[in-house]
Design an enzyme around this catalytic site. Structure first.
Site, PDB file in Angstrom:
ATOM      1  N   HIS A  45      -8.354 -59.777   7.849  1.00  0.00           N
ATOM      2  CA  HIS A  45      -9.088 -58.544   8.165  1.00  0.00           C
ATOM      3  C   HIS A  45      -9.750 -57.992   6.904  1.00  0.00           C
ATOM      4  O   HIS A  45     -10.924 -57.610   6.919  1.00  0.00           O
ATOM      5  CB  HIS A  45      -8.130 -57.465   8.695  1.00  0.00           C
ATOM      6  N   LYS A  89      -1.560 -50.812  25.898  1.00  0.00           N
ATOM      7  CA  LYS A  89      -1.068 -51.980  25.155  1.00  0.00           C
ATOM      8  C   LYS A  89      -0.010 -51.510  24.149  1.00  0.00           C
ATOM      9  O   LYS A  89      -0.288 -50.626  23.329  1.00  0.00           O
ATOM     10  CB  LYS A  89      -2.259 -52.632  24.431  1.00  0.00           C
ATOM     11  N   ARG A 114     -12.644 -66.904  13.664  1.00  0.00           N
ATOM     12  CA  ARG A 114     -11.799 -67.801  12.868  1.00  0.00           C
ATOM     13  C   ARG A 114     -11.965 -69.261  13.282  1.00  0.00           C
ATOM     14  O   ARG A 114     -12.080 -70.141  12.459  1.00  0.00           O
ATOM     15  CB  ARG A 114     -10.330 -67.420  13.019  1.00  0.00           C
ATOM     16  N   SER A 116      -2.707 -61.443  13.235  1.00  0.00           N
ATOM     17  CA  SER A 116      -1.625 -60.450  13.209  1.00  0.00           C
ATOM     18  C   SER A 116      -0.403 -61.005  13.926  1.00  0.00           C
ATOM     19  O   SER A 116       0.739 -60.767  13.497  1.00  0.00           O
ATOM     20  CB  SER A 116      -2.086 -59.160  13.896  1.00  0.00           C
TER      21      SER A 116
HETATM   22  O1  PNS Z   1      -8.156 -56.990  17.254  1.00  0.00           O
HETATM   23  P1  PNS Z   1      -8.452 -57.167  18.718  1.00  0.00           P
HETATM   24  O2  PNS Z   1      -7.236 -56.822  19.551  1.00  0.00           O
HETATM   25  O3  PNS Z   1      -8.995 -58.528  19.026  1.00  0.00           O
HETATM   26  O4  PNS Z   1      -9.610 -56.105  19.083  1.00  0.00           O
HETATM   27  C1  PNS Z   1     -10.107 -55.998  20.392  1.00  0.00           C
HETATM   28  C2  PNS Z   1     -11.095 -54.827  20.548  1.00  0.00           C
HETATM   29  C3  PNS Z   1     -10.448 -53.524  20.081  1.00  0.00           C
HETATM   30  C4  PNS Z   1     -12.295 -55.087  19.703  1.00  0.00           C
HETATM   31  C5  PNS Z   1     -11.480 -54.769  22.046  1.00  0.00           C
HETATM   32  O5  PNS Z   1     -10.323 -54.761  22.824  1.00  0.00           O
HETATM   33  C6  PNS Z   1     -12.308 -53.543  22.421  1.00  0.00           C
HETATM   34  O6  PNS Z   1     -13.441 -53.425  22.029  1.00  0.00           O
HETATM   35  N1  PNS Z   1     -11.707 -52.618  23.198  1.00  0.00           N
HETATM   36  C7  PNS Z   1     -12.339 -51.377  23.624  1.00  0.00           C
HETATM   37  C8  PNS Z   1     -12.633 -51.370  25.135  1.00  0.00           C
HETATM   38  C9  PNS Z   1     -13.948 -52.052  25.403  1.00  0.00           C
HETATM   39  O7  PNS Z   1     -14.997 -51.546  25.061  1.00  0.00           O
HETATM   40  N2  PNS Z   1     -13.882 -53.265  25.975  1.00  0.00           N
HETATM   41  C10 PNS Z   1     -15.059 -54.102  26.157  1.00  0.00           C
HETATM   42  C11 PNS Z   1     -15.615 -54.053  27.541  1.00  0.00           C
HETATM   43  S1  PNS Z   1     -14.519 -54.795  28.723  1.00  0.00           S
END
Ligand code: PNS
Length: 158
Positions: free
Chosen positions: A17, A41, A90, A128
């Site tokens: 990150h 979550k 990645r 993570s």
């Molecule tokens: O580190 P992560 O868990 O891969 O991050 C995921 C994240 C936070 C980028 C993603 O879950 C997100 O954007 N969530 C917000 C809700 C949203 O806008 N979802 C997309 C449309 S379904």
């Protein structure tokens, strides 16, 4: 002025990150690292802890701010006055999900652009979840997380 958002769970923050944040902060005028506060979550680290971690590792970055968000990312982007979302990639296995998210966000708001930063090869295996798995089993995570966060993360799994 080029503003961008780097969203994620950051549960916990890894060297991968930090690498994405460092490289993106050199390209963008301003970067918001946005931690998703998702009540649906269960996270290992509280939203406050994750923000504290990110602030610690970015304290010397003048153009980086750390915030949390909830709800849709595209709505948060609008609030932050940007249309650029940065994601780290990645491996090929990341691509399918990230591609889908990028297209969904573009569908919801056609002005949204998702930019992918290729991982540093040093961190291509790092996540993570891997950090948590190793820490929970008593393994050495010192090469996987920023040094300043090591105690905080190890303590959580004692
Ligand atoms: O580190 P992560 O868990 O891969 O991050 C995921 C994240 C936070 C980028 C993603 O879950 C997100 O954007 N969530 C917000 C809700 C949203 O806008 N979802 C997309 C449309 S379904």
């Amino acid at each position: 002025m080029t503003r961008a958002i780097y969203p994620g769970s950051f549960d916990p923050v890894t060297k991968g990150h930090l690498d994405i944040i460092t490289r993106t902060s050199k390209i963008m005028t301003h970067l918001t690292v946005a931690v998703l506060d998702n009540p649906r979550k269960v996270a290992t680290f509280t939203i406050e802890k994750r923000i504290e971690m990110l602030k610690l590792v970015t304290e010397s970055y003048p153009n980086v701010e750390v915030e949390y968000f909830n709800g849709l990312l595209i709505d948060y982007a609008l609030k932050k006055d940007t249309n650029i979302i940065v994601k780290g990639l990645r491996a090929i296995s990341d691509f399918e999900f990230e591609f889908q998210m990028a297209l969904v966000n573009q569908k919801l708001n056609p002005a949204i652009e998702t930019l992918f930063m290729m991982t540093n090869s040093k961190y291509s295996y790092l996540s993570s979840s891997i950090v948590k798995e190793i820490a929970a089993l008593g393994g050495d995570i010192s090469s996987l997380v920023p040094e300043v966060l090591l105690d905080m993360i190890v303590t959580k799994f004692k």
